[in-house]
Design an enzyme around this catalytic site. Structure first.
Site, PDB file in Angstrom:
ATOM      1  N   SER B  96       0.834  -1.201   0.000  1.00 15.42           N
ATOM      2  CA  SER B  96       0.000   0.000   0.000  1.00 15.42           C
ATOM      3  C   SER B  96       0.876   1.260   0.000  1.00 15.42           C
ATOM      4  O   SER B  96       1.704   1.432  -0.889  1.00 15.42           O
ATOM      5  CB  SER B  96      -0.929  -0.063   1.214  1.00 15.42           C
ATOM      6  N   ASP B 220      -9.847  -4.818  -5.841  1.00 12.69           N
ATOM      7  CA  ASP B 220      -9.312  -4.011  -4.727  1.00 12.69           C
ATOM      8  C   ASP B 220     -10.047  -2.671  -4.706  1.00 12.69           C
ATOM      9  O   ASP B 220      -9.969  -1.889  -5.655  1.00 12.69           O
ATOM     10  CB  ASP B 220      -7.807  -3.794  -4.925  1.00 12.69           C
ATOM     11  N   HIS B 248      -7.458  -5.797  -0.300  1.00  8.23           N
ATOM     12  CA  HIS B 248      -6.294  -4.923  -0.453  1.00  8.23           C
ATOM     13  C   HIS B 248      -5.086  -5.501   0.282  1.00  8.23           C
ATOM     14  O   HIS B 248      -3.984  -4.967   0.176  1.00  8.23           O
ATOM     15  CB  HIS B 248      -6.659  -3.543   0.123  1.00  8.23           C
TER      16      HIS B 248
END
Lengths: 649, 269
Positions: B96, B220, B248
């Site tokens: 991320s 996602d 995610h």
């Protein structure tokens, strides 16, 4: 799959939304209450990703916090969270979750309750919290125990900036704040707090605090106490960082102190100078009289000594006048009266003044063309400047040297008025760049460069300031060994005829009358003066005009009585009488019709500009400053009293 | 120096002496997010885990609002960590927001990196109508996120911990948990969220010189496929691998799939 099928019997009838999700994030089943809440067919979503039912923000929270926590710990309570309704609007819910095994597979059951009402309360709380956190300064609740300990049940976020700590740490101990207060201030700060608690009054105090960057800040505490049971005090209040304000106040105080010190110095100098002028009046006046009147009776060596007394006294007077000028300029009390002034006459007068000095030094004075220029300047002060420059040019010259003075109009230098340039050029030894720099520094001048000739004293400093006050400039150009050129730039007068200033001091431009010629001046003078020396001197001077009779009074009351009894032709009034002020006395005299138009002159040591202005307003037409110049007084008497044969009234 | 950075980031090192594999956690929790994946590489690698400043057991006093108000500040931290441990030939696995932090760190110190593995990366979360870029988020979504984070902080004394455990949990366990997983200083977390979700590092992608693998989840909600495609196009020589999963956090939801993808990447690298 229904929840009944997923192993939760009765779930379809529950009045709250329920969903079963795999650890991989796939929605296994949902009850009808969830569908009703979202306004969509949740059965159709089963088998798809659970976060498709979430708002964007809800998905972030789900992925970043909810799912990792659930995955690692198996259950979760009271989690604030948001779903996405069929119309796309987010729906706030409170979520409870736990995990269980279905056969060998682990699933998560999520219970969701809408929190519209609670949300409103929370929004209100959030608003208050944000206001507290964003406000400058730290808002706090402080709990003080009777044993001296305590903690902050609440502090706003500012605790991080002000004390390098956190709200959590402050909740544990009040030391987070008070431990940062400098040791010197700490005891007093806590004492003031406890005293305010005992008196149930507002606590206001300032203290220095050590910041994490090593600097010291000033913090101002203000809070109100509330007494609880068992000697516990609960405070609500605010801490402000007032470092900048303190620094500003300090700077202001420092500046004010410096200003006051400077003012005091100036006033002291002015007062001392005035005091010095009074005894000088006696020395100069009588030595002058002795030299001009009693000269026949003196031996040659006595006359020489008397001349030395005279010269030394004049030197002292000059110095005092310079100090007075400097202090007046610094105090902003030197007002100038600029008027159109033909340069030819001004330069001639100045040359006449320094002619004897030039002759004695063997220096030739050469006057160039003034090209008929008229400048805008104060006559008396420009005279002072020119004499100073010429006198220096002679003083710093050599036998057989010359001084050139000339003037020209400068080509229009935009912006600003057209300028006249007056140059005084000598053939002296010139000035080094270092000397040129020091030339205009006020207090560097006294006592330096006395090796060859007298120092220039304060004269140049004053000259430059005077020229600047006349909106001009004074500069020097010099090459060592080749002499110096001093340039005065002054605004040229635009031909708009202005009336000459009627109350210019009498000395200005008054043609000296020879003291030893028989004079036709007649009249009666009333002199009100309490200083015996001054009276003696004035009597001696007036004695040079046999046609003038002078009556003396030593205070205002007797002066008023004498004037009323027999109105004189001229009033000479001291400003500082034992029982009144000269201006007040004149005002009282003017009340009498017989005295309404008798010319009046001030005779005083005080000669600052505000004194002059005050005297003018009071109706005086002249201002003779002590020490009195014999020639000046005689010229004044001649002008103000009618010549013999002409009746003054 | 190295002791310093270890304490500052609560860094843990396991496995072999070389080559290093550095796992960086994303926005939210801390290094424990990698606990299903990282151990698989201890037999072959020096596995380095750490917490970003302000997260997990990192040194909160090292937090600097100015420095950490931008991802560049976090990247500086990573550079200091690699320098402090003197790591070379690093395989950097960033999830991320840490994917972009790794990108920035690799631009600053390319000589220390062997490979970048970006898990669910996004160079910009906000949509940008001016350039036609789809990030997936509107500004209002970010405000909603901040609100939700504030609300969760407001409800409890400290972020999440007591609620996770439930009211009947033993107090000492709560206390231990408070100091570790997903516990974070609320104010720092909020700023981290803003730095993450309002940042725009699209222009940095062209400056990447390290071999790069993009691991994209097929479904996602936070970093949609369009974003993965964008990255793939912008980072020259990058590979894009799509995991056919939802969510995610594949390292949490599908650890084996993630391990396989990483092994594959190591073989390629």
């Amino acid at each position: 799959m229904s929840l009944e099928q997923a192993g939760l019997p009765g779930a379809d009838q529950l009045p709250c939304a329920l969903a079963t999700v795999t650890p991989e994030g796939v929605l296994l089943a949902a009850n009808p209450a969830l569908g009703a809440l979202l306004g969509r067919d949740t059965a159709a979503c089963c088998g798809g990703p659970f976060d498709a039912l979430l708002s964007t923000a809800g998905a972030v929270i789900y992925q970043s916090y909810l799912m990792p926590l659930l995955r690692l710990h198996g259950h979760l309570q009271e989690f604030s969270f948001s779903l996405r309704q069929a119309d796309g609007q987010p729906l706030e819910v409170l979520l409870y979750a736990s995990s269980r095994l279905v056969g060998t597979q682990r699933v998560h059951d999520l219970v969701m309750v809408p929190i519209r009402q609670r949300r409103r309360v929370e929004e209100e709380m959030l608003r208050v919290k944000r206001a507290a956190d964003e406000a400058p300064g730290m808002i706090f609740q402080l709990l003080c125990l009777p044993d001296g300990g305590g903690h902050f049940p609440y502090v706003s976020e500012a605790v991080r900036v002000l004390y390098g700590s956190t709200p959590q740490a402050a909740r544990a101990s009040a030391e987070v704040v008070f431990g940062q207060v400098l040791a010197d201030d700490r005891a007093a700060l806590l004492r003031s707090r406890d005293a305010a608690a005992a008196a149930s009054s507002t606590w206001r105090a300032s203290a220095r605090v050590a910041r994490s960057d090593g600097q010291v800040a000033w913090h101002e505490f203000s809070a109100s106490p509330r007494q609880l049971a068992n000697g516990v005090t609960l405070w609500h209040g605010h801490v402000a960082d007032v470092t900048q304000r303190r620094a500003m106040e300090q700077a202001l105080a420092d500046r004010e102190a410096a200003r006051q010190a400077s003012q005091a110095k100036n006033e002291f100098l002015a007062r001392v100078s005035h005091e010095l002028r009074t005894p000088l009046n006696g020395i100069l006046g009588f030595s002058h009289l002795l030299l001009s009147q009693g000269a026949d009776n003196l031996r040659a060596d006595q006359r020489r000594r008397l001349a030395i007394v005279q010269t030394a006294g004049q030197g002292l007077l000059h110095l005092i006048n310079e100090v007075l000028d400097i202090t007046s300029i610094e105090m902003g009390q030197l007002g100038l009266h600029a008027a159109p002034l033909p340069l030819d006459a001004a330069v001639d007068t100045a040359l006449a003044v320094v002619e004897p000095q030039a002759a004695a030094a063997g220096v030739h004075l050469a006057r160039g063309a003034m090209t008929g220029l008229t400048v805008q300047a104060d006559a008396r002060r420009l005279q002072q400047v020119l004499v100073n420059l010429l006198s220096n040019a002679i003083k710093y010259n050599h036998q057989g040297g010359r001084v050139d003075v000339r003037a020209s109009a400068e080509a229009d230098a935009a912006p600003g008025p057209a300028l006249a340039c007056i140059e005084v050029i000598d053939t002296g030894r010139g000035l080094t760049p270092a000397q040129q720099q020091q030339l205009f520094q006020p207090f560097n001048r006294l006592g330096v460069e006395r090796d060859v000739v007298d120092g220039t004293g304060l004269g140049l400093v004053i000259s430059r300031q005077l020229v600047q006050l006349m909106r001009g400039s004074l500069s020097v150009h010099s090459v060592p060994g080749q002499g110096s050129c001093f340039r005065v730039h002054l605004p040229l007068h635009r031909p708009l005829v202005a009336a000459p200033d009627p109350v210019a001091p009498v000395a200005a431009g008054a043609a000296p009358a020879a003291a030893d010629q028989p004079s036709p001046t007649r009249g009666r003078v009333l002199y009100v003066e309490d200083n015996a020396v001054n009276v003696l001197l004035m009597e001696a001077i007036v004695g040079l005009r046999p046609g003038v009779h002078m009556q003396v009074c030593t205070d205002a009351a007797s002066g008023l009585a004498a004037a009323t009894a027999q109105p004189p032709d001229l009033l000479l009034l001291d400003m500082q009488l034992p029982d009144a002020d000269g201006c007040d006395l004149l005002q009282r005299m003017r009340a009498s019709p017989a005295l309404a138009s008798v010319p009046a002159v001030v005779v005083s040591a005080a000669a600052r500009n505000d004194d002059l202005a005050r005297a003018r307003r009071a109706g005086f037409i002249g201002y003779w400053t002590k020490p009195l110049e014999v020639d000046e007084v005689l010229a004044g008497l001649d002008r103000l009293l009618a010549p013999a044969g002409q009746s003054p009234r | 120096m190295s002791i310093d950075v270890i304490q500052r980031h609560h860094a843990t090192q396991r496995g072999q002496a070389h080559p290093p594999m550095v796992f960086a956690h994303g926005f939210g929790c801390d290094q424990q997010m990698w606990r299903f994946v990282a151990p698989a590489f201890e037999a072959s690698h020096r596995v380095v885990l750490f917490d970003h400043i302000g997260c997990g057991k990192s040194d909160l006093t090292a937090y600097d609002p100015a420095r950490h108000g931008r991802l560049e500040g976090y990247a500086d931290d990573v550079v200091a960590l690699l320098d402090g441990l003197d790591l070379r030939d690093v395989v950097f696995v960033g999830h991320s927001v840490s994917a972009m932090i790794g990108v920035l760190a690799s631009i600053a110190r390319p000589e220390r990196f062997a490979q970048l593995v970006l898990v669910g990366p996004s160079p910009r979360y906000l949509n940008d109508p001016d350039t036609g870029y789809t990030g997936g988020f509107e500004r209002a979504d970010i405000d909603g996120l901040i609100d939700m984070m504030d609300t969760n902080m407001l409800g409890w004394a400290d972020f999440l911990a007591p609620a996770v455990m439930g009211a009947d949990s033993p107090a000492e366990l709560t206390e231990e948990l408070r100091a570790s997983f997903c516990a974070a200083d609320p104010a720092i977390n909020r700023r981290f969220a803003l730095a993450t979700f309002l940042g725009d590092n699209r222009a940095d992608l062209a400056r990447v010189t390290v071999p790069t693998l993009i691991l994209q989840c097929a479904h996602d909600a936070i970093a949609p496929c369009a974003v993965g495609d964008y990255l793939h196009a912008q980072v020259s020589g990058s590979r894009l691998q799509v995991l056919d999963v939802a969510g995610h956090c594949p390292h949490l939801t599908h650890p084996q799939l993630t391990i396989d993808a990483l092994r594959d990447a190591l073989a390629h690298g």
